[in-house]
Design an enzyme around this catalytic site. Structure first.
Site, short mmCIF file in Angstrom:
data_model
loop_
_atom_site.label_atom_id
_atom_site.label_comp_id
_atom_site.label_asym_id
_atom_site.label_seq_id
_atom_site.Cartn_x
_atom_site.Cartn_y
_atom_site.Cartn_z
N SER A 28 -0.83 0.32 4.40
CA SER A 28 -0.52 0.61 2.99
C SER A 28 -1.73 0.96 2.14
CB SER A 28 0.20 -0.58 2.36
OG SER A 28 1.54 -0.57 2.76
N VAL A 74 -1.01 -3.97 5.80
CA VAL A 74 -0.45 -5.02 6.64
C VAL A 74 -1.28 -5.28 7.92
CG1 VAL A 74 1.18 -3.61 7.98
CG2 VAL A 74 1.85 -5.91 7.28
N1 GLN Z 1 3.81 0.54 7.66
C1 GLN Z 1 4.05 -0.63 6.87
C2 GLN Z 1 5.50 -0.68 6.44
O1 GLN Z 1 5.99 0.31 6.00
C3 GLN Z 1 3.12 -0.63 5.70
C4 GLN Z 1 3.28 -1.83 4.83
C5 GLN Z 1 1.99 -2.47 4.42
O2 GLN Z 1 0.90 -2.15 4.89
N2 GLN Z 1 2.10 -3.44 3.55
O3 GLN Z 1 6.17 -1.69 6.53
#
Ligand code: GLN
Length: 313
Positions: free
Chosen positions: A67, A267
């Protein structure tokens, strides 16, 4: 050096305090490349506007930016606005700029708020930004990656396993995209939008590269190494405002309280920070707290802010 302290020593001291806190967090289970990374992995990078780099720990190990990419896709859309294509008005009609107070992948507000996501730092908002890019750019996936490469001065790879997982386990994101489509807030096919989103999440960068890459936001929109203007000062200021209030999801209040400068988390355990007029920052430690932010990363940014007096407040 603007600070009267030895920053290399300072970062090593911060790592000693912050890294052990990782044991209290949980690593995201759907990122296979993190399975081989020891849970106590910790990297911290601070890059000054004059290019001086300070790092400690695993600051040169690539990880999927996840993200954190939302900052750069927003900037990419803002660049189009700067080029006079009217994107900014459209963007802020289709995405809000209020904290959500809900997890990054929550669907609940979308139904009540008729498919308009609260902000561009949660998944739903990033999908609308990607939809705008898909409509306006010849190749949004390549262009966003090229922007990142320009900002860090190096070629970047993509975590192919993460890319495949984003596609196969992206049901919740796809549900958001369809819900927004039903309200008329997506122009493109939800699967195509998800593809752009998955690619940006899977780009791999190191903490050092990310600390370099956010410096233009600390420098009024100008990339300090090349002097190239990436976005206008007005737009850079607004990206920073959105990061401060929404970049760490339902923990943004806590970050403003304890860290006090704009941050954006991912994440995979990375968090970037922007210290206006001074620094680009990135910390990486995979175990997350319940709000999806790196636990040791949050502690490290708090320490950095306290010890150098970096809070805006
Ligand atoms: N790829 C992750 C998702 O869409 C990104 C979310 C994140 O980094 N918080 O769930």
């Amino acid at each position: 050096m603007p600070f009267d302290q030895d920053l290399d020593q300072l970062l090593a001291d911060i790592a000693e305090v912050a890294a052990p806190r990782a044991s209290e967090g949980e690593v995201a289970t759907y990122i296979p490349s993190l399975e081989d990374v020891p849970e106590d992995t910790f990297g911290l990078a601070v890059v000054e506007l004059d290019g001086t780099e300070h790092v400690t720990g695993e600051a040169d190990v690539p990880f999927p930016i996840q993200s954190i990419s939302k900052v750069f896709s927003l900037v990419h859309a803002m660049q189009k606005a700067d080029a006079g294509e009217g994107v900014a008005k459209e963007l802020w009609e289709r995405v809000g700029r209020e904290p959500s107070g809900d997890p990054f992948n929550s669907l609940v507000q979308l139904e009540h708020e008729r498919g308009i996501p609260r902000n561009p730092m949660i998944n739903a908002g990033a999908l609308v930004v990607d939809d705008i890019l898909l409509s306006r750019c010849a190749d949004p996936i390549r262009e966003t990656k090229e922007l990142l490469e320009k900002l860090c001065g190096e070629e970047l790879g993509v975590d192919e396993t993460v890319l495949r997982r984003e596609g196969t386990r992206g049901h919740r994101n796809l549900a958001m995209a369809y819900l927004m489509s039903s309200f008329g807030n997506l122009e493109n096919d939800p699967h195509d939008v998800l593809d752009v989103y998955g690619h940006q999440c899977a780009v791999q960068m190191t903490a050092r590269q990310l600390a370099r890459a956010v410096r233009f936001l600390a420098n009024g929109g100008v990339e300090p190494a090349s002097g190239e203007r990436i976005v206008s000062a007005e737009l850079a200021r607004r990206v920073n405002a959105v990061m401060l209030t929404t970049g760490t999801y339902d923990n943004a209040g806590e970050f403003a309280f304890n860290v006090g400068f704009p941050c954006k988390s991912g994440v995979a355990g990375g968090i970037v920070g922007v210290v206006t007029g001074e620094l680009g920052v990135c910390v990486w430690s995979p175990p997350l707290d319940p709000t999806g932010n790196s636990l040791a990363g949050r502690v490290a940014l708090h320490e950095l802010s306290e010890r150098l007096g970096l809070s805006l407040f």
